[in-house]
Design an enzyme around this catalytic site. Structure first.
Site, short mmCIF file in Angstrom:
data_model
loop_
_atom_site.label_atom_id
_atom_site.label_comp_id
_atom_site.label_asym_id
_atom_site.label_seq_id
_atom_site.Cartn_x
_atom_site.Cartn_y
_atom_site.Cartn_z
N SER A 270 -20.87 -23.60 33.75
CA SER A 270 -20.58 -23.58 35.19
C SER A 270 -20.18 -24.95 35.70
O SER A 270 -19.94 -25.12 36.89
CB SER A 270 -21.82 -23.12 35.94
OG SER A 270 -22.86 -24.06 35.72
N CYS A 271 -20.11 -25.95 34.81
CA CYS A 271 -19.87 -27.32 35.31
C CYS A 271 -18.54 -27.92 34.88
O CYS A 271 -17.68 -28.20 35.71
CB CYS A 271 -21.01 -28.22 34.88
SG CYS A 271 -22.61 -27.56 35.36
N PHE A 272 -18.36 -28.15 33.58
CA PHE A 272 -17.15 -28.86 33.13
C PHE A 272 -15.86 -28.20 33.63
O PHE A 272 -15.02 -28.88 34.24
CB PHE A 272 -17.11 -29.00 31.61
CG PHE A 272 -18.12 -29.98 31.04
CD1 PHE A 272 -18.78 -30.87 31.87
CD2 PHE A 272 -18.38 -30.02 29.69
CE1 PHE A 272 -19.70 -31.77 31.36
CE2 PHE A 272 -19.31 -30.92 29.16
CZ PHE A 272 -19.97 -31.79 30.00
N ASP A 275 -15.68 -28.49 37.50
CA ASP A 275 -15.62 -29.86 38.02
C ASP A 275 -14.30 -30.55 37.67
O ASP A 275 -13.75 -31.29 38.48
CB ASP A 275 -16.81 -30.69 37.50
CG ASP A 275 -18.13 -30.19 38.09
OD1 ASP A 275 -18.08 -29.35 39.01
OD2 ASP A 275 -19.19 -30.62 37.61
#
Ligand code: UGA
Length: 435
Positions: A270-272, A275
């Site tokens: 859910s991040c890289f 983002d």
């Protein structure tokens, strides 16, 4: 309470909010965690974490028993009872990768409404990952207009990014590499620095925009390390060189470090992906074309399906073939499938007419919602039985234990692994994505 212990509230009980809340309670503070979902609040108060995160359940039970922690749906009460409120609501990807700030906007307005009548000084802390300028342009403005008060005078504002890995979140919270505190003025930053005074980590004080960017630059750099390693890996594969040995040698340079140099079938989570996309979007908004970041993102999307291309080269047309997938989660010790490489792989296999059989120790329930029509089995051996080929997509520890005899049950022994986990001493004849 001891002198350096504080009363804090956390808004949002996702994996960051809950870990942060429980973590601060473990450190001796009084914590109220707020969520709009009453059922979730009840689950948390019964000592059960709604997300799978090692150690979180144990610590949650402990701090509930010590009466250091409680979850509630009452935001107003939680803000009134605390000295600082951490905003840790979701910041999903909107259209074209643009960050969707609607939860941040809503929560800052609500906090502002409470601060309107609150007499004591209060610090609003942004914990969610937000693109540079958000704290000043969205949070400060919303809290100011709802409270009719002035940031930096009547209340404080900080930006304190999180660097928690899923699966290691508690550990990362309690023993961080560094703590970044961006603040609009010295007083706000001093309050939050005091909260972290019993952590053994270097503290970096900055302005809020810099703190926001540190978070994005950190994730974008780690994503770049992975895409770079995959690029070298794709070249190595064509030259019959083992990229893992190459990166071992590269990582021995202390300027580079050995971490995040594992080639494979791409990064997910859910991040890289989110983002990197949000930073690309923000850069473009400023009129700058971030070509390196664009390519980091694109290469990762291509890398996710390299295993399927390699498989086709080995067995030809995939129509009607039984392909088994070992691992669905975006990484081990997690049931999270967001942006997981397995999703792209399954989609491509289905598109090509293959029959997919999958096994994952934790993520099958989540994947079933997305792909209800593939076959899910209860262990790796069952997945391998009768398969024409096997793709290894997540590096779960239990797959490391697989041996030659486990693969003997396959109809056709084609094993392509995307995460470098099989042991050459135990398994003969397998291909690697970049080795
Ligand atoms: C990541 C960062 O590591 C955290 O520091 C950050 O706080 C978090 O995002 C966030 O922004 O909240 P996470 O997404 O939990 O944490 O997962 P990682 O362990 O970083 O792995 C991300 C992906 O990269 C996984 O799919 C993993 O398989 C892949 N990866 C990682 C590689 O392909 N190669 C590597 O060498 C390392």
């Amino acid at each position: 309470m001891q002198d350096d212990e504080m009363k804090i509230s956390i808004i949002g009980t996702g994996y960051v909010g809950l870990t942060t809340g429980v973590g601060f309670a473990v450190k001796g503070n009084d914590v109220l965690c707020v969520d709009i979902d009453a059922a979730k609040v009840e689950t948390i108060n019964s000592g059960v974490s709604p997300i799978y995160e090692p150690l979180l359940d144990d610590y949650l039970k402990k701090v509930l028993k010590q009466k250091k922690f409680r979850a509630t749906i009452d935001l107003s009460d939680a803000v009134n009872r605390s000295e600082a409120s951490f905003i840790s609501v979701g910041t999903p990807s909107g259209k074209d990768g643009k960050i969707d700030l609607r939860f941040i906007e809503e929560v800052s307005k609500q906090i502002g409404q409470v601060l309107k009548d609150k007499k004591d000084y209060h610090v609003v802390v942004v914990k969610s990952t937000v693109v540079p300028e958000t704290t000043e342009k969205v949070v400060v403005e919303n809290v100011e207009s709802a409270s009719c008060k002035k940031a930096g005078e009547d209340f404080g504002v900080c930006m304190n990014p999180e660097f928690l890995r899923e699966g290691k979140a508690m550990e990362d919270f309690l023993t961080p590499d560094r703590i970044v505190i961006g603040s609009i003025d010295k007083r706000s930053g001093d309050v939050i620095e005091k909260l972290y005074s019993n952590f053994k980590a270097s503290i970096l004080r900055t302005d809020v925009k810099t703190a926001e960017m540190i978070k994005y630059a950190s994730n974008a750099f780690l994503a770049t390390k992975i895409s770079f390693t995959n690029e070298i890996g794709n070249i190595c594969k064509r030259l019959c060189i083992d990229v893992n040995e190459v990166m071992k040698g590269v990582g021995m340079d202390s300027r580079i470090s050995p971490h995040f140099l594992n080639a494979g079938c791409g990064y997910g989570g859910s991040c890289f992906p989110k983002d990197v996309e949000a930073l690309i979007w923000k850069a473009k908004e400023t009129g700058y074309e971030p070509r390196l970041l664009d390519e980091v993102h694109e290469l990762n999307n291509r890398q996710k399906v390299v295993l399927v291309d390699q498989l086709e080269k080995r067995i030809g047309k995939l129509k009607g073939k039984n392909i088994c997938l070992l691992g669905l989660a975006f990484k081990p010790d997690s049931d999270d499938i967001r942006e997981a490489s397995s999703i792209s792989i399954i989609s491509k296999l289905i598109e090509k007419g293959a029959k997919v059989k999958a096994y994952d120790p934790k993520a099958m329930e989540n994947m079933e919602k997305l792909f209800p029509n593939i076959q899910y089995v209860s262990n790796a051996k069952e997945a391998l039985a009768g398969s024409d080929a096997c793709l290894i997509v997540t590096e779960w520890d239990e797959f490391r234990k697989l041996e030659d005899k486990d693969f003997d049950a396959m109809r056709n022994r084609i094993i392509i692994e995307g995460r470098r986990i099989l042991d050459k001493a135990k398994v003969s004849k397998f291909d690697g994505i970049c080795w």
